[in-house]
Design a protein around this motif. Structure first.
Motif, PDB file in Angstrom:
ATOM      1  N   LYS A 102     -29.739 -71.812 -33.374  1.00 10.51           N
ATOM      2  CA  LYS A 102     -29.384 -72.316 -32.060  1.00 10.51           C
ATOM      3  C   LYS A 102     -30.635 -72.865 -31.383  1.00 10.51           C
ATOM      4  O   LYS A 102     -31.691 -72.235 -31.408  1.00 10.51           O
ATOM      5  CB  LYS A 102     -28.809 -71.175 -31.214  1.00 10.51           C
ATOM      6  CG  LYS A 102     -28.064 -71.647 -29.984  1.00 10.51           C
ATOM      7  CD  LYS A 102     -27.602 -70.484 -29.130  1.00 10.51           C
ATOM      8  CE  LYS A 102     -26.444 -69.747 -29.772  1.00 10.51           C
ATOM      9  NZ  LYS A 102     -25.894 -68.705 -28.874  1.00 10.51           N
ATOM     10  N   LEU A 103     -30.524 -74.042 -30.812  1.00  8.79           N
ATOM     11  CA  LEU A 103     -31.661 -74.638 -30.130  1.00  8.79           C
ATOM     12  C   LEU A 103     -31.948 -73.883 -28.838  1.00  8.79           C
ATOM     13  O   LEU A 103     -31.029 -73.569 -28.083  1.00  8.79           O
ATOM     14  CB  LEU A 103     -31.397 -76.113 -29.810  1.00  8.79           C
ATOM     15  CG  LEU A 103     -31.342 -77.064 -31.000  1.00  8.79           C
ATOM     16  CD1 LEU A 103     -30.953 -78.456 -30.551  1.00  8.79           C
ATOM     17  CD2 LEU A 103     -32.684 -77.097 -31.705  1.00  8.79           C
ATOM     18  N   ARG A 104     -33.209 -73.597 -28.603  1.00  9.11           N
ATOM     19  CA  ARG A 104     -33.595 -72.883 -27.398  1.00  9.11           C
ATOM     20  C   ARG A 104     -33.865 -73.885 -26.292  1.00  9.11           C
ATOM     21  O   ARG A 104     -34.653 -74.811 -26.455  1.00  9.11           O
ATOM     22  CB  ARG A 104     -34.854 -72.056 -27.650  1.00  9.11           C
ATOM     23  CG  ARG A 104     -35.246 -71.224 -26.449  1.00  9.11           C
ATOM     24  CD  ARG A 104     -36.630 -70.626 -26.636  1.00  9.11           C
ATOM     25  NE  ARG A 104     -37.024 -69.836 -25.501  1.00  9.11           N
ATOM     26  CZ  ARG A 104     -37.505 -70.337 -24.369  1.00  9.11           C
ATOM     27  NH1 ARG A 104     -37.637 -71.629 -24.218  1.00  9.11           N
ATOM     28  NH2 ARG A 104     -37.867 -69.533 -23.375  1.00  9.11           N
ATOM     29  N   LEU A 105     -33.215 -73.689 -25.178  1.00  9.58           N
ATOM     30  CA  LEU A 105     -33.435 -74.550 -24.036  1.00  9.58           C
ATOM     31  C   LEU A 105     -34.506 -73.942 -23.152  1.00  9.58           C
ATOM     32  O   LEU A 105     -34.413 -72.766 -22.771  1.00  9.58           O
ATOM     33  CB  LEU A 105     -32.135 -74.715 -23.225  1.00  9.58           C
ATOM     34  CG  LEU A 105     -30.990 -75.400 -23.954  1.00  9.58           C
ATOM     35  CD1 LEU A 105     -29.730 -75.388 -23.090  1.00  9.58           C
ATOM     36  CD2 LEU A 105     -31.366 -76.830 -24.284  1.00  9.58           C
ATOM     37  N   ALA A 106     -35.524 -74.710 -22.829  1.00 10.93           N
ATOM     38  CA  ALA A 106     -36.589 -74.214 -21.981  1.00 10.93           C
ATOM     39  C   ALA A 106     -36.071 -74.047 -20.560  1.00 10.93           C
ATOM     40  O   ALA A 106     -35.401 -74.923 -20.020  1.00 10.93           O
ATOM     41  CB  ALA A 106     -37.767 -75.187 -21.998  1.00 10.93           C
ATOM     42  N   THR A 107     -36.372 -72.895 -19.973  1.00  8.71           N
ATOM     43  CA  THR A 107     -35.935 -72.637 -18.602  1.00  8.71           C
ATOM     44  C   THR A 107     -37.150 -72.296 -17.748  1.00  8.71           C
ATOM     45  O   THR A 107     -38.219 -71.980 -18.277  1.00  8.71           O
ATOM     46  CB  THR A 107     -34.941 -71.460 -18.549  1.00  8.71           C
ATOM     47  OG1 THR A 107     -35.570 -70.311 -19.108  1.00  8.71           O
ATOM     48  CG2 THR A 107     -33.673 -71.786 -19.310  1.00  8.71           C
ATOM     49  N   ARG A 108     -36.966 -72.357 -16.437  1.00 10.27           N
ATOM     50  CA  ARG A 108     -38.054 -72.020 -15.520  1.00 10.27           C
ATOM     51  C   ARG A 108     -37.621 -70.848 -14.662  1.00 10.27           C
ATOM     52  O   ARG A 108     -36.435 -70.688 -14.355  1.00 10.27           O
ATOM     53  CB  ARG A 108     -38.377 -73.208 -14.622  1.00 10.27           C
ATOM     54  CG  ARG A 108     -38.977 -74.387 -15.382  1.00 10.27           C
ATOM     55  CD  ARG A 108     -39.252 -75.542 -14.472  1.00 10.27           C
ATOM     56  NE  ARG A 108     -40.261 -75.174 -13.465  1.00 10.27           N
ATOM     57  CZ  ARG A 108     -40.701 -76.002 -12.539  1.00 10.27           C
ATOM     58  NH1 ARG A 108     -40.224 -77.226 -12.473  1.00 10.27           N
ATOM     59  NH2 ARG A 108     -41.604 -75.612 -11.673  1.00 10.27           N
ATOM     60  N   ALA A 109     -38.606 -70.047 -14.263  1.00  7.92           N
ATOM     61  CA  ALA A 109     -38.318 -68.928 -13.376  1.00  7.92           C
ATOM     62  C   ALA A 109     -37.970 -69.468 -11.992  1.00  7.92           C
ATOM     63  O   ALA A 109     -38.562 -70.439 -11.523  1.00  7.92           O
ATOM     64  CB  ALA A 109     -39.532 -68.009 -13.285  1.00  7.92           C
ATOM     65  N   THR A 110     -37.008 -68.811 -11.331  1.00  8.31           N
ATOM     66  CA  THR A 110     -36.602 -69.262  -9.998  1.00  8.31           C
ATOM     67  C   THR A 110     -37.680 -68.887  -8.988  1.00  8.31           C
ATOM     68  O   THR A 110     -38.451 -67.943  -9.215  1.00  8.31           O
ATOM     69  CB  THR A 110     -35.277 -68.597  -9.587  1.00  8.31           C
ATOM     70  OG1 THR A 110     -35.487 -67.197  -9.515  1.00  8.31           O
ATOM     71  CG2 THR A 110     -34.168 -68.917 -10.580  1.00  8.31           C
ATOM     72  N   PRO A 111     -37.749 -69.594  -7.872  1.00  4.61           N
ATOM     73  CA  PRO A 111     -38.735 -69.232  -6.843  1.00  4.61           C
ATOM     74  C   PRO A 111     -38.564 -67.797  -6.359  1.00  4.61           C
ATOM     75  O   PRO A 111     -39.544 -67.102  -6.092  1.00  4.61           O
ATOM     76  CB  PRO A 111     -38.453 -70.236  -5.722  1.00  4.61           C
ATOM     77  CG  PRO A 111     -37.846 -71.412  -6.400  1.00  4.61           C
ATOM     78  CD  PRO A 111     -37.068 -70.853  -7.550  1.00  4.61           C
ATOM     79  N   ARG A 117     -41.774 -60.946  -8.342  1.00  7.21           N
ATOM     80  CA  ARG A 117     -42.826 -60.521  -9.266  1.00  7.21           C
ATOM     81  C   ARG A 117     -44.154 -60.353  -8.531  1.00  7.21           C
ATOM     82  O   ARG A 117     -44.857 -59.352  -8.697  1.00  7.21           O
ATOM     83  CB  ARG A 117     -42.974 -61.548 -10.401  1.00  7.21           C
ATOM     84  CG  ARG A 117     -43.931 -61.099 -11.485  1.00  7.21           C
ATOM     85  CD  ARG A 117     -44.059 -62.166 -12.569  1.00  7.21           C
ATOM     86  NE  ARG A 117     -45.455 -62.509 -12.725  1.00  7.21           N
ATOM     87  CZ  ARG A 117     -46.078 -63.517 -12.157  1.00  7.21           C
ATOM     88  NH1 ARG A 117     -45.429 -64.329 -11.360  1.00  7.21           N
ATOM     89  NH2 ARG A 117     -47.355 -63.737 -12.367  1.00  7.21           N
ATOM     90  N   LEU A 118     -44.501 -61.328  -7.691  1.00  2.90           N
ATOM     91  CA  LEU A 118     -45.756 -61.239  -6.949  1.00  2.90           C
ATOM     92  C   LEU A 118     -45.748 -60.065  -5.975  1.00  2.90           C
ATOM     93  O   LEU A 118     -46.767 -59.394  -5.779  1.00  2.90           O
ATOM     94  CB  LEU A 118     -46.023 -62.555  -6.217  1.00  2.90           C
ATOM     95  CG  LEU A 118     -46.358 -63.743  -7.129  1.00  2.90           C
ATOM     96  CD1 LEU A 118     -46.473 -65.015  -6.308  1.00  2.90           C
ATOM     97  CD2 LEU A 118     -47.622 -63.486  -7.902  1.00  2.90           C
ATOM     98  N   ASP A 119     -44.585 -59.802  -5.355  1.00  2.00           N
ATOM     99  CA  ASP A 119     -44.461 -58.677  -4.433  1.00  2.00           C
ATOM    100  C   ASP A 119     -44.679 -57.348  -5.171  1.00  2.00           C
ATOM    101  O   ASP A 119     -45.381 -56.461  -4.686  1.00  2.00           O
ATOM    102  CB  ASP A 119     -43.080 -58.698  -3.765  1.00  2.00           C
ATOM    103  CG  ASP A 119     -42.935 -57.626  -2.710  1.00  2.00           C
ATOM    104  OD1 ASP A 119     -43.860 -57.505  -1.876  1.00  2.00           O
ATOM    105  OD2 ASP A 119     -41.914 -56.907  -2.737  1.00  2.00           O
ATOM    106  N   GLN A 120     -44.086 -57.228  -6.370  1.00  2.00           N
ATOM    107  CA  GLN A 120     -44.265 -56.013  -7.167  1.00  2.00           C
ATOM    108  C   GLN A 120     -45.721 -55.831  -7.566  1.00  2.00           C
ATOM    109  O   GLN A 120     -46.247 -54.715  -7.535  1.00  2.00           O
ATOM    110  CB  GLN A 120     -43.397 -56.064  -8.429  1.00  2.00           C
ATOM    111  CG  GLN A 120     -41.932 -55.831  -8.175  1.00  2.00           C
ATOM    112  CD  GLN A 120     -41.103 -56.014  -9.442  1.00  2.00           C
ATOM    113  OE1 GLN A 120     -41.577 -56.557 -10.438  1.00  2.00           O
ATOM    114  NE2 GLN A 120     -39.848 -55.580  -9.372  1.00  2.00           N
TER     115      GLN A 120
END
Length: 138
Positions: A102-111, A117-120
């Motif tokens: 299966k082809l992997r589709l590149a995704t981006r992290a949501t704002p 993540r930065l808060d943690q």
């Protein structure tokens, strides 16, 4: 030999019979019950190039540098059962190799996830900062 959509010619499969290792009683030095099956995946006219490449990759250590798949079967005491075992293992490899990855589709992290993540990270850093010893207080 028919495997899924493929039809492998019997002449492409080379089988040789050798003595199996391990205990075997009186017949151990007389009967060649183990089967060494060889299938040249790289030069096989029955396999498309992409399936052959996947098969060689799937085979791992069972594939030689020339692209020959070597399957050694000695699980059973009888030669016909070992032959059947070796062929079924080759068929299982071929079945898996026919499946296109299966082809992997590149995704981006949501704002929002980036902010979480930065808060943690900030909170974890604050906890660690509280653990540090302060200078001059003893």
């Amino acid at each position: 030999m028919k495997v899924g959509d493929l039809l492998i010619d019997e002449n492409e499969i080379v089988e040789s019979f050798v003595r199996a290792s391990g205990p075997g009683g009186q017949n151990v030095n007389k009967v060649a019950s183990a089967v060494e099956l060889r299938f040249d995946a790289r030069r096989s006219p029955s396999l498309p190039d992409d399936v052959a490449a996947r098969l060689i990759k799937l085979a791992g250590a069972r594939a030689t540098q020339e692209g020959v798949i070597v399957i050694f079967a000695q699980k059973f005491a009888s030669q016909p059962r070992n032959r059947e075992d070796a062929r079924s293992r080759l068929a299982a490899l071929l079945t898996t190799a026919q499946e296109k990855p299966k082809l992997r589709l590149a995704t981006r992290a949501t704002p929002a996830s980036r902010a979480r993540r930065l808060d943690q990270k900030t909170r974890r850093g604050a906890v660690k900062a509280l653990r540090r010893s302060t200078t001059g207080v003893d």
